[in-house]
Structure formats: C-alpha cells, structure tokens
Scaffold this active site. Sequence first.
Site, PDB file in Angstrom:
ATOM      1  CE  LYS B  78      -4.031   1.862   2.524  1.00 51.11           C
ATOM      2  NZ  LYS B  78      -4.934   1.688   3.679  1.00 51.11           N
ATOM      3  CB  SER B 163      -8.342   3.508   2.711  1.00 48.47           C
ATOM      4  OG  SER B 163      -7.510   2.853   3.647  1.00 48.47           O
ATOM      5  CB  SER B 187      -8.791   0.809   5.654  1.00 51.37           C
ATOM      6  OG  SER B 187      -9.440   2.044   5.604  1.00 51.37           O
TER       7      SER B 187
END
Lengths: 95, 499
Positions: B78, B163, B187
């Site tokens: 990420k 997210s 998330s």
Amino acid sequence: MSVDKETVAKIANLARIEVSDNELENTMGELNNILDWVEQLSEVNTDGIEAMTSVVAADLPLREDKITDGGYREEVIKNAPLAEHGFFAVPKVIE
Amino acid sequence: MRDLTKLTLSAARDALHKKDISAAELTEAHLRAIDDASELNAYIEVTADKAMDMAVGADKMINAGNAHGMTGIPIGIKDLYCTKGVHSQSSSHILDGFKPEYESTVTSNLWADGAVMLGKTNQDEFAMGSSNENSHYGPVKNPWRADKKNGDLSDKNTVPGGSSGGSAAAVAADTSIAATGTDTGGSIRQPASFTGLVGLKPTYGRCSRWGMIAFASSLDQAGPLTKTVRDAAIMMESMAGYDPKDSTSTNIPVPNYEAALTGDIRGLKVGIPREYRVDGMPNGIETLWSQGIDWLKDAGAEIIDISLPHTKYALPTYYIVAPAECSSNLARYDGVKYGLRVNGDSLDDMYKKTRAAGFGDEVKRRILIGTYVLSAGYYDAYYLKAQRVRTLIANDFKLAYEKCDVILTPTAPSAAFNLGEKVSDPLSMYLNDVFTVPASLAGLPGISVPAGLNSQGLPLGLQLIGQAFGEEQLLAVADVLECAAGFKAKPKKWWGDKS
C-alpha cells in the site's frame, strides 16, 4: 450545535487551508450534516466514565536519555521543495 | 505451463521450498499480470527492476537453505508505507515527489524474510475513504462486476472498497499473491469483503506503525490482504513484532500463527451480537450470517447470544476521534519539509495555498471537522465525550468476552456498490464501516473471510472479532469458517487479454 459561515472561515484559518468565499457555503453544509449526525452521542450517559487514553493497557517504555539518532542533514532536507545552505527555505518572515 | 499467478501464498511457498518453481519466474508471471490489468488502476507505481533483483536474492536465500514463509513471495505494498527511494505518498497530491530516505518497520520485516515488492498500490488519500474513490491517482476498479439478469456480466464497474482498495484489487485480480493493507476503521476488512479475499486487522500494538504515513494514530494498524486464511497467518507472522521505534507496539513474542490452524474449534464459544442486525441490511447478508452461525455450530462451537449495547454510537464516535487525530497528524504537510509547495504572499499564505491545492475534498473535510472538535470551547463537548463513549464501547466487548471467545458478524452492510454511486454523500459512505469500526475503537483484532456471493454474483464476507492479542484463536476459527464456506469463486475476467 451547528457552524455558521464565519465559524467555518475561522476553522479553515486555524487549519491553514484556504477556502474561498464561494466554497464556504457548501463546506458549511457538509460540516453541519456531519455535526448533526455525531450529535446523537449526547444521548449517552457518560457520567463518571473515564475518557479512553489507550486501547491496549501498556506502560510506555523508558530508555536512557541519550542521543541515539541523527547526523544526516542531507537526507532530512532531501525531499524539501526548497532548501538552501543545508536548511529548509521558506518565504521571508521578518521585514 | 501452469499459471503461477493462480497460486495461493502457502502453495507458492511450498513450491518454492521444493524448488519446483523459482522466485524469479513467480515474480515475472505477476509482473506480466500487472501489465495486463493496468486498467484496474490498482498499482500507482510498479517496481519491476527492484522486484526482479529481490526475486534473485530470494532464490539465493532458498538455495542457501535460509527460506522463510515469505521468501520469494511477490506482494503489493500500500502506498501509505514508506519504502526507501520508492513512491510513498498515501495517494495524496500533497506528497508529490516524496521518496523516503528510510523503510517502514513492517516492510523491513517482510524484506528481511525475503518477500518481493512488485509495486505500490493505490488507496484512498491518507486512508480516508471506503471506496478508493478519494485517490489523487483516480479510482481503483474492482475486478468483480455484477451479473445481469440474463447471466451476462454487467459493464458497470464496482468499487473495491477502501481504503486499501488497490491492494485488494491487486490480489483479487491475481496480480500479486498478497498485499499489505492498513486498517483504521475497516480499511482492510471491508475491501476484503468486497473482493472475495481474507483481510486481517491485528490487535492495536501487534505491528509497528513506524514508517506508516499516519492517519489516526490510536487506530491505525498494518495487516495482510490474502487469498486464504493460511496465507494471512504466514504473512502476519512476518509483519508483526515489537519495535522500539513505536512506543505503542507491544513487546510480546510473535507466535507461529500457521500452527494455530488446527481445524478444531469444538467447545469454543461464538458470540452473536444482536445489535448488528441493522435496518435495511440486504437479505443476502442476513442469510449468510445465519449460515455462518450454522457452519460454526456444525464444527462443534457453542453459539451464544450477546449484547454490545453501544454499537450504534461507534460510528459517530469514530467520526470525532479519527478526524481529531488526522487534523493533528496532517498538520505536518505545510509545503516546507516535503512534497508540494504552492507559493504565496507570506509564510501563512503559502501554508494555506499548499494545503488547499494538495489535499482532496474528503481529507479537507476531516481536517476541518477535527480542527473544530479540538478547538477551544468544543473540546469537552465533542472530543472528550467521544473518548468517554469509546471507553463504553470497549467495555461492551470486555463484558461480552466473559461469555464468549470470539464474535461473528457480517463484515459490511452491503456488497460492492457501483463506482460513483456514493461519492457525493459522505455520510452514506461512512455507514459502510458500521460493523468494522467498533472493534477498531476497542483495539481488537478482526478478520474478514469470504463466505458467499450475493444474488448478483458479488462476494460477501463474514467478520470474526477476537480478543486482544487473540490472533491465534481468531485465525483458527477463520480457517474453520473458510473451510465450511468453501468459497472458490473468482471474478470473471473483463480486463486486459481475455483469451
């Protein structure tokens, strides 16, 4: 509690985010929607309840008060948008 | 030749250890898949050369007999994780051009075990969002699309959740074997549910937050997105651990999580919280939850009704605490130290113009809310009140765990929705996290396990919530649930080369 345009402008200034006059109205509406919704917390009786400070019970670790890091100025300023003479450079603040 | 991108992490590990395959060919296969799936927008930056170098290093480790669970496994990272010399912007414009001079502890742990970085994955800006539509780099497309009534695949795109939407889409499309995510209010778990994956958020303090770009520091945790529960166990073991550089990381040994997957949960008490039956929840989710209860009962678990009375206050509490922490954490982006600078007439004017241009709408909204609830005169009414309610929410779980060992709930109140559907209504977007936020506020571990498809063929997950540092038990139950659900569905390929 709800916020008026003047309050939004004040918060935006505190947060150092430029919000133009014609954005203020819209931003005020959005913030008030959220603030109205979180208002439901006032129904909860929290008398005598301690505010949460840490989710996991743990003592903060202590270490000797010694310098253990540092000495790489070049790396620190490498990502700066503007650096001069080994320092971060900003617009003039003193007349 | 078999398609190496279809392997699970544990199968790839076994093949690597037996030298049936090399890390180099496994990595090459995934780099080709990334190229082919570029329209998903799951990756912001692909680090192909670095990946091949790391794969060669991993093959050397294996040949020298030093292989770990993650050695030679190609993964997505990420964008929120700082990776030395590589794009690390938390998908924000305000960090334009930022390349860290250091490596986050979690990624350092993974590289030390020989894992291979394929690239940086897209996400909601600063991890604020539930659909991956708040990214400076554009939205991520979910590999899963709904079926039309006639059985054909819809041509509408769905969101991968957020997210950690890029990480989820990358794994679901078989362009990485696994990926790192971060979870502040759901998330990791909600994107896992939307993309048919396993997503684990460990206990707060289990992973070091050092080198993770901060959103809400009392909630942020690192975790894996993987194809199976076993994969999550292997990857978690590598990511977790005490770090003196993060004073909130907990100094207890990391167990062998994979060894906890015994398949035996007889006598274990599973709590079912009545407050998680919310109005307007689609039938499919209600049915799947009941099925999950039956699966665990059939495996010998005891089902216990429990109550978590403050559940409905978790979301409003979160939307005070998280923005408050974000307004403080994001104060560092001022156009001086890194990233974007927009010049102004004065230092203050430069700050304001930089932050106005650099932050997206949702991030600005949360900074403003956070600034307001922390400002003089409102701190007690909002922030302190929310932190008191947070104590009550954590107490609900403490009381529940006197009666049960783990808790079973749905992961999200819906399946993946269409791209653009909720983007103009922040409040309806926030409601996505209704089932994941309570465990986050209490610091507890949670895992989403793919459990079925809805009537339109989109994946749905069930969430298990464990006790603090109870990841072993949590993974053991998740493994049994996964086995019983027998979820084997894959998205029908509509992107890239369709042959």
